[in-house]
Design an enzyme around this catalytic site. Structure first.
Site, PDB file in Angstrom:
ATOM      1  N   GLY A  52       0.861  -1.295   0.003  1.00  0.00           N
ATOM      2  CA  GLY A  52       0.015   0.022   0.053  1.00  0.00           C
ATOM      3  C   GLY A  52       0.764   1.499  -0.094  1.00  0.00           C
ATOM      4  O   GLY A  52       1.867   1.102   0.345  1.00  0.00           O
ATOM      5  N   LYS A  68       4.823   0.591   8.124  1.00  0.00           N
ATOM      6  CA  LYS A  68       4.607   1.802   7.452  1.00  0.00           C
ATOM      7  C   LYS A  68       5.817   2.754   7.545  1.00  0.00           C
ATOM      8  O   LYS A  68       6.293   3.011   8.348  1.00  0.00           O
ATOM      9  CB  LYS A  68       3.437   2.603   8.092  1.00  0.00           C
ATOM     10  CG  LYS A  68       3.269   3.976   7.554  1.00  0.00           C
ATOM     11  CD  LYS A  68       2.341   4.869   8.379  1.00  0.00           C
ATOM     12  CE  LYS A  68       0.897   4.519   8.293  1.00  0.00           C
ATOM     13  NZ  LYS A  68      -0.094   5.453   9.042  1.00  0.00           N
ATOM     14  N   ASP A 120      -9.897  11.187  10.260  1.00  0.00           N
ATOM     15  CA  ASP A 120      -9.528  10.483   8.894  1.00  0.00           C
ATOM     16  C   ASP A 120     -10.112   9.372   8.727  1.00  0.00           C
ATOM     17  O   ASP A 120      -9.407   8.246   8.000  1.00  0.00           O
ATOM     18  CB  ASP A 120      -8.214  10.539   8.709  1.00  0.00           C
ATOM     19  CG  ASP A 120      -7.441  10.604   7.121  1.00  0.00           C
ATOM     20  OD1 ASP A 120      -8.377  11.023   6.518  1.00  0.00           O
ATOM     21  OD2 ASP A 120      -6.647  10.056   6.859  1.00  0.00           O
ATOM     22  N   GLY A 126       0.354   6.148   0.095  1.00  0.00           N
ATOM     23  CA  GLY A 126      -0.486   7.047   0.178  1.00  0.00           C
ATOM     24  C   GLY A 126       0.406   8.287   0.443  1.00  0.00           C
ATOM     25  O   GLY A 126       1.711   8.287   0.239  1.00  0.00           O
ATOM     26  N   GLY A 127      -0.456   9.371   0.780  1.00  0.00           N
ATOM     27  CA  GLY A 127       0.487  10.675   1.066  1.00  0.00           C
ATOM     28  C   GLY A 127       1.195  10.523   2.159  1.00  0.00           C
ATOM     29  O   GLY A 127       2.261  11.401   2.347  1.00  0.00           O
ATOM     30  N   PHE A 128       1.086   9.468   3.280  1.00  0.00           N
ATOM     31  CA  PHE A 128       2.081   9.334   4.305  1.00  0.00           C
ATOM     32  C   PHE A 128       3.137   8.467   3.827  1.00  0.00           C
ATOM     33  O   PHE A 128       4.211   8.728   4.599  1.00  0.00           O
ATOM     34  CB  PHE A 128       1.206   8.518   5.612  1.00  0.00           C
ATOM     35  CG  PHE A 128       0.728   7.397   4.902  1.00  0.00           C
ATOM     36  CD1 PHE A 128       1.598   6.241   4.790  1.00  0.00           C
ATOM     37  CD2 PHE A 128      -0.572   7.082   4.418  1.00  0.00           C
ATOM     38  CE1 PHE A 128       0.942   4.994   4.275  1.00  0.00           C
ATOM     39  CE2 PHE A 128      -0.997   5.880   4.075  1.00  0.00           C
ATOM     40  CZ  PHE A 128      -0.099   4.764   3.880  1.00  0.00           C
ATOM     41  N   GLY A 129       3.399   7.777   3.173  1.00  0.00           N
ATOM     42  CA  GLY A 129       4.359   6.910   2.688  1.00  0.00           C
ATOM     43  C   GLY A 129       3.948   5.729   2.138  1.00  0.00           C
ATOM     44  O   GLY A 129       2.848   5.580   1.219  1.00  0.00           O
ATOM     45  N   ARG A 130       4.866   4.466   2.368  1.00  0.00           N
ATOM     46  CA  ARG A 130       4.252   3.329   1.886  1.00  0.00           C
ATOM     47  C   ARG A 130       4.412   2.214   3.085  1.00  0.00           C
ATOM     48  O   ARG A 130       4.947   2.363   4.170  1.00  0.00           O
ATOM     49  CB  ARG A 130       5.632   2.769   0.798  1.00  0.00           C
ATOM     50  CG  ARG A 130       5.781   3.973  -0.323  1.00  0.00           C
ATOM     51  CD  ARG A 130       6.674   3.382  -1.177  1.00  0.00           C
ATOM     52  NE  ARG A 130       6.704   4.268  -2.260  1.00  0.00           N
ATOM     53  CZ  ARG A 130       6.984   3.848  -3.827  1.00  0.00           C
ATOM     54  NH1 ARG A 130       7.276   2.485  -3.884  1.00  0.00           N
ATOM     55  NH2 ARG A 130       6.851   4.423  -4.631  1.00  0.00           N
ATOM     56  N   VAL A 131       3.475   1.341   2.698  1.00  0.00           N
ATOM     57  CA  VAL A 131       3.257   0.296   3.596  1.00  0.00           C
ATOM     58  C   VAL A 131       3.717  -1.256   3.305  1.00  0.00           C
ATOM     59  O   VAL A 131       3.642  -1.460   1.827  1.00  0.00           O
ATOM     60  CB  VAL A 131       1.809   0.239   4.106  1.00  0.00           C
ATOM     61  CG1 VAL A 131       1.808  -1.234   5.119  1.00  0.00           C
ATOM     62  CG2 VAL A 131       1.517   1.245   4.646  1.00  0.00           C
TER      63      VAL A 131
END
Length: 358
Positions: A70, A91, A189, A72-77
């Protein structure tokens, strides 16, 4: 000690500088703590485990693309395997320094003190130099949105969707109850990608980087900026900056609509008037004939009753009401979803009984 993580954090820092203008520089515990906290002894899970960068690299085969599950804006998982053999989700934070550090600390601080079957468990974290990682329990069935939008092969029938709705409602009700840390927490969120599913399709809420501990004794908190995800924003929050527990209720209502229709909260591939799911269907939710047309066609017809669908749509319509004081509490949502599950199960049982009589 509620802030045992802080002590572990400080032991791992090697910087001698005390320049607090740099978010990556060492800060004493009293600075690290969040302003609104009311420390109380609570049952702790595994969140105090501290990992090194080498351990994170080893667990993910140097962050191999094959392990990427996964982003997103936070980074990668990444999917990872610890030395113990435990499979986890890691994460890797990739946000700008100040924002990333704030989100990282909020999530470590809050998740390490929460204990509920419908919240994802934090196993530990890594703060090695400028590298930041959060290590969670691994959720085999990914996130809810992927199942609703066909990214995952397996389709969810109505009873499974109701069970997910109930699990998510219980998780949010727990956050709002103030029993976990002494004061209510607003997730801020909540969305279908933050509803993760375990091997039994039980829902667990994730991503607490935007979470807010409400000021003690107050039901409203005025924020300087609006945080969250487009499509799930509470209209009152966006227009006034006033954050309340009902802001989560609105987002929960949006997810209910996704469960009902199988559509995204925001779909930019649609025409200008059909991109926002709430605006598209809110006025139709109490129209029996129109509700039938909104039901996700991927659901097996023999998995739901029209009565349960109507009850579900009515609850969703109240959750996404423009005025927050017209929305139910998450505690009320739990009770209503339980009643909807009972109604659907009972209705399907009567249908099966009738078929056996033929």
């Amino acid at each position: 000690m509620p802030f045992g993580l802080v002590s572990a954090w400080n032991k791992r820092r090697r910087s001698k500088s005390r320049d607090h203008s740099d978010p990556w520089i060492y800060k004493p515990a009293e600075v690290w703590q969040l302003e609104d906290q009311t420390p109380q002894p609570t049952k702790r899970r595994h969140g105090s485990n501290v990992f090194t960068l080498k351990e994170m690299e080893s667990a993910t085969y140097s962050f191999s693309d094959d392990n990427l599950i996964g982003k997103g804006g936070f980074g990668r998982v990444y999917k990872g395997t610890l030395k113990s053999g435990e499979v986890v989700a890691i994460k890797k934070m990739e946000m700008p320094a100040i924002e990333g550090e704030r989100e990282f600390r909020v999530e470590v601080d809050i998740l390490s003190r929460l204990d509920h079957p419908n919240l994802v468990s934090l196993i530990g974290y890594c703060a090695d130099g400028k590298h930041r990682f959060l290590v969670y329990e691994y959720m085999q069935n990914g996130n809810l949105q992927d199942h609703l939008n066909g990214i995952r092969e397996r389709k969810m029938d109505w009873p499974e969707r109701l069970r997910v709705a109930l699990g998510a409602a219980k998780g949010l009700a727990y956050l709002h109850s103030s029993s976990c840390v002494g004061i209510p927490i607003v997730h801020r969120d909540f969305k279908s990608t933050n509803v993760l599913l375990d091997s039994n399709f039980e829902a667990k809420i994730s991503d607490f980087g935007f979470a807010k501990l409400m000021p003690e004794g107050q039901e409203i908190h005025v924020t300087a900026g609006v945080l969250g995800t487009f499509g799930y924003f509470d209209p009152e929050y966006t227009s006034t900056g006033k954050l309340t527990l009902q802001s989560d209720v609105y987002a929960y209502g949006v997810v209910l609509l996704e469960l009902l229709t199988g559509r995204r909260a925001v779909d930019l591939n649609q025409g200008p008037n059909d991109q926002n799911l709430v605006l598209q269907v809110r006025h139709l939710l109490n129209d029996g004939k129109m509700i039938r047309k909104m039901i996700d066609a991927e659901m097996a017809r023999n998995s739901y009753t029209i009565e349960s669908i109507s009850m579900f749509a009515n609850l969703a319509s109240r959750c996404v009401h423009p005025e927050s004081n017209e929305r139910p509490s998450m505690k009320d949502c739990v009770k209503e979803i339980q009643m909807i599950i009972y109604t659907n199960t009972k209705g399907l049982g009567m249908v099966m009984h009738s078929l056996r009589m033929l």
